[in-house]
Design a protein around this motif. Sequence first.
Motif, PDB file in Angstrom:
ATOM      1  N   PHE A 189       0.684  -1.319  -0.066  1.00  0.00           N
ATOM      2  CA  PHE A 189      -0.030   0.077   0.070  1.00  0.00           C
ATOM      3  C   PHE A 189       0.819   1.152  -0.013  1.00  0.00           C
ATOM      4  O   PHE A 189       1.944   1.377   0.438  1.00  0.00           O
ATOM      5  CB  PHE A 189      -1.043   0.118   1.179  1.00  0.00           C
ATOM      6  CG  PHE A 189      -0.277   0.042   2.574  1.00  0.00           C
ATOM      7  CD1 PHE A 189       0.072   1.241   3.008  1.00  0.00           C
ATOM      8  CD2 PHE A 189       0.051  -1.201   3.194  1.00  0.00           C
ATOM      9  CE1 PHE A 189       0.681   1.319   4.428  1.00  0.00           C
ATOM     10  CE2 PHE A 189       0.482  -1.000   4.359  1.00  0.00           C
ATOM     11  CZ  PHE A 189       0.744   0.021   5.040  1.00  0.00           C
ATOM     12  N   GLU A 231      -8.073   2.990   0.748  1.00  0.00           N
ATOM     13  CA  GLU A 231      -8.707   2.178   1.612  1.00  0.00           C
ATOM     14  C   GLU A 231      -9.035   2.696   2.986  1.00  0.00           C
ATOM     15  O   GLU A 231     -10.044   2.124   3.633  1.00  0.00           O
ATOM     16  CB  GLU A 231      -7.718   0.948   1.849  1.00  0.00           C
ATOM     17  CG  GLU A 231      -7.305   0.112   0.398  1.00  0.00           C
ATOM     18  CD  GLU A 231      -8.282  -0.924   0.450  1.00  0.00           C
ATOM     19  OE1 GLU A 231      -8.906  -1.466   1.473  1.00  0.00           O
ATOM     20  OE2 GLU A 231      -8.443  -1.308  -0.553  1.00  0.00           O
ATOM     21  N   ILE A 284      -4.253   5.952   3.031  1.00  0.00           N
ATOM     22  CA  ILE A 284      -3.961   4.516   2.507  1.00  0.00           C
ATOM     23  C   ILE A 284      -4.539   3.987   1.227  1.00  0.00           C
ATOM     24  O   ILE A 284      -5.727   3.971   1.124  1.00  0.00           O
ATOM     25  CB  ILE A 284      -4.205   3.551   3.842  1.00  0.00           C
ATOM     26  CG1 ILE A 284      -3.698   3.807   5.036  1.00  0.00           C
ATOM     27  CG2 ILE A 284      -3.535   1.923   3.357  1.00  0.00           C
ATOM     28  CD1 ILE A 284      -2.304   4.186   5.357  1.00  0.00           C
ATOM     29  N   LYS A 286      -4.294   1.421  -2.152  1.00  0.00           N
ATOM     30  CA  LYS A 286      -3.515   0.105  -3.048  1.00  0.00           C
ATOM     31  C   LYS A 286      -3.861   0.239  -4.391  1.00  0.00           C
ATOM     32  O   LYS A 286      -4.548   1.064  -4.806  1.00  0.00           O
ATOM     33  CB  LYS A 286      -4.396  -1.119  -2.186  1.00  0.00           C
ATOM     34  CG  LYS A 286      -4.076  -1.335  -0.788  1.00  0.00           C
ATOM     35  CD  LYS A 286      -4.526  -2.582  -0.254  1.00  0.00           C
ATOM     36  CE  LYS A 286      -4.036  -2.586   1.224  1.00  0.00           C
ATOM     37  NZ  LYS A 286      -4.657  -4.170   1.709  1.00  0.00           N
TER      38      LYS A 286
END
Length: 291
Positions: A189, A231, A284, A286
């Motif tokens: 991430f 996220e 965060i 991804k």
Amino acid sequence: MLSKMEINKRAMEESIALLACPICGSAFEFSEPRSFVCSERHAFDIAKPGYLHLLKQAHKTKYDQALFESRKKIIASGFFGKLIERVTEIIAETKKEQIVIYDAGCGEGSHLARVVEQLQATDCDVQAVGLDIAKEGVKQAARDYPGIVWTVADLANCPNQRETADVILNILSPSNYEEFKRLLQTDGFLLKVVPEANYLRELREFIYVDEKSSYSNESVTSRLAEKLTVEHVERVTYKAPIAKDLFADFLEMTPLGWHIEADKKSKLLGNPPEELTVDLQIIIAKKTNLS
């Protein structure tokens, strides 16, 4: 006792599988006494005091040694301490015994060095690579924080192998999301830190009297959401004391201080605020299958 150069050289050798030739992208082999040579015979030597210059061509930036020395002093004072504690907690929550961290836009290395130190205190085995296009910052990082791989590098052409990063740090720095997607492992991430509305509010209100006194990160966060899957988002806000004798360093470090009119700057240095608002957003994100 090993010199800083030898410590950094050892770290580079141990992390050689993470690195890639910036010219052709192939893997490196190490050639004594201090050269990294790829399969196409492109060679890069470890520079004193122990960093790799992995740019296709020289690049001048506006960031000089004075700025990075000031940045180090401010970080050492604990100004960003609560942020770095939270960043480290987030990484530690992965519960990985071994972790690869890239700091994209590492500057003079203080943030990455503190994250690594705190993770190692939990018995986590960390391989860390700092990347920045400003040679003066990387040179200082290699001098001050041996044992981490420090590279002069372009974030648009990161000299790293694909899918090798568990975490990419990007703290108050420009991004290249296509490169970040290439570098992240499947479960890796990006941990990006951007200013929130009240970041350095006291300074902004002193400098500006128009709409610039407020800040919006909407364009930055929207761009990120287009490229990666967000996220988690959280906000870190606190008041950070700053000593009067450090305020000149603070103005040297922050872009807000670069264009202050001389009379305003003199007034500010004569009577600086005793504390500043740190107001930051941690994102965060991804990889996504979307293009």
